[in-house]
Design an enzyme around this catalytic site. Structure first.
Site, PDB file in Angstrom:
ATOM      1  CB  ALA A   1      -0.920  -0.003   1.217  1.00 52.06           C
TER       2      ALA A   1
ATOM      3  CD  GLU B   1      -3.669  -8.480   0.408  1.00 53.82           C
ATOM      4  OE1 GLU B   1      -4.623  -8.916   1.083  1.00 53.82           O
ATOM      5  OE2 GLU B   1      -3.403  -7.264   0.305  1.00 53.82           O
TER       6      GLU B   1
ATOM      7  CD  GLU C   1      -1.336  -6.921   4.661  1.00 52.93           C
ATOM      8  OE1 GLU C   1      -1.491  -6.773   3.434  1.00 52.93           O
ATOM      9  OE2 GLU C   1      -0.736  -7.910   5.151  1.00 52.93           O
TER      10      GLU C   1
ATOM     11  N   GLY D   1      -0.003  -5.740   0.163  1.00 52.44           N
ATOM     12  CA  GLY D   1      -0.751  -5.774  -1.089  1.00 52.44           C
ATOM     13  C   GLY D   1       0.071  -6.266  -2.261  1.00 52.44           C
TER      14      GLY D   1
END
Length: 332
Positions: free
Chosen positions: A134, A182, A202, A179
């Site tokens: 992020a 991900e 996270e 992310g």
């Protein structure tokens, strides 16, 4: 005189745009045109104060142009059918900001209905980084509702990648955190350099994986191992990722820093000669079947199998076997 000056400026801008198109073709044109950096309409050098004032006024009213952070490259020759999604947000280490996510969504959408694409490779042009996760600087400026909406858009992007009908490969040559991992998890296959670092970190930021990681990782490495990785926010190397089933292949990094990409290209080249409709149906059967009970999964397999029966590729595959020659599949 003013009209002549504006016509010359417009001609100069047109020539610049044609030059930009030529440069973009060298990297393979994206399926949809996107705005690039534009040269100013007027430089103002040597112009009268009135002319410079007019140039500034037009500049203020011109559209803001986004920087290119994700691009598309279509390979040619023997590799025709392989498409690369190039992540190139250098200053922010491919952090998932608004512009990056918007451009990625546009490119992925353009690939969904493109029958000429047989394999997609997601790779980074930023040294030692796949995707750093992020964009925390952007996130810090969001209130709670804005943050929730943005994470929803991230989750939608990862689902969009996972739903691509053709096989996808993530080439992880560096850091893939939060992310970034991900995004790699949303791909069908992953290659990694031994030196790569991967992790859903996270919880170390007071968050949980919000773009599909809490669901895709357990399905990939098992529930207990996924819980350990998520609870601790631990990072693992590419070599360890291979051992735990997070990566399909892991290789020593090379001097140019693109060993995982080269391995991803080798993998794509193994997929490329196979019947494209059959490969797509196999992907659909696996992806849909894993979500349901075994009886329902068998019904899904039957449906997917029935869709390859009437294809020309199936007949070509049978003929090539009988004639003892390599098949020539056309995706029909």
């Amino acid at each position: 005189m003013t009209g002549l000056f504006c016509r010359l400026a417009t001609r100069s801008c047109s020539l610049w745009r044609r030059g930009a198109v030529v440069l973009r073709e060298a990297h393979g044109p994206p399926s949809r045109p996107r705005p690039r950096h534009r040269a100013p309409l007027l430089s103002g050098e040597g112009a009268s104060p009135a002319a410079r004032g007019g140039a500034q006024s037009r500049t203020q009213h011109s559209e803001a142009v986004e920087p290119v952070e994700v691009e598309l490259k279509r390979l040619q020759g023997a590799d025709y059918g392989i498409v690369e999604v190039l992540m190139c947000r250098h200053k922010a280490r491919n952090a998932l900001g608004h512009v990056f996510v918007s451009q990625m969504r546009e490119l992925v959408s353009s690939l969904s209905d493109d029958s000429s694409v047989r394999v997609v490779i997601f790779r980074s042009l930023v040294p030692n980084v796949f995707c750093a996760g992020a964009d925390l600087k952007e996130r810090a400026l969001m209130d709670n509702s804005e943050s929730d909406l943005f994470v929803h858009s991230l989750r939608s992007l990862m689902t969009q990648i996972a739903m691509l009908p053709m096989p996808t490969v993530a080439a992880v040559d560096g850091v893939a955190l939060g992310g970034g991992l991900e995004l790699a998890l949303a791909c069908d296959l992953r290659t990694a350099a031994h030196s790569a670092q991967m992790g859903l970190i996270e919880t170390t930021r007071g968050l949980i994986p919000g773009a599909g990681g809490s669901q895709r990782l357990p399905r990939m490495v098992g529930i207990t191992l996924a819980k350990e990785l998520i609870f601790t926010g631990r990072r693992v190397s590419g070599r360890t990722a291979l051992e735990m089933g997070l990566a399909n292949r892991a290789v020593e990094q090379n001097q140019t820093g693109d060993a995982a990409y080269r391995e991803a290209l080798c993998l794509a080249r193994e997929i490329l000669p196979q019947a494209p409709i059959a490969v797509r149906m196999a992907k659909e059967a696996v992806n849909r079947g894993i979500q349901v009970d075994i009886s329902s999964a068998m019904a899904i397999e039957r449906i997917c199998y029935a869709r390859v029966i009437p294809t020309r590729d199936r007949r070509e595959g049978m003929a090539a076997f009988i004639e003892k020659r390599p098949p020539q599949y056309t995706g029909e």
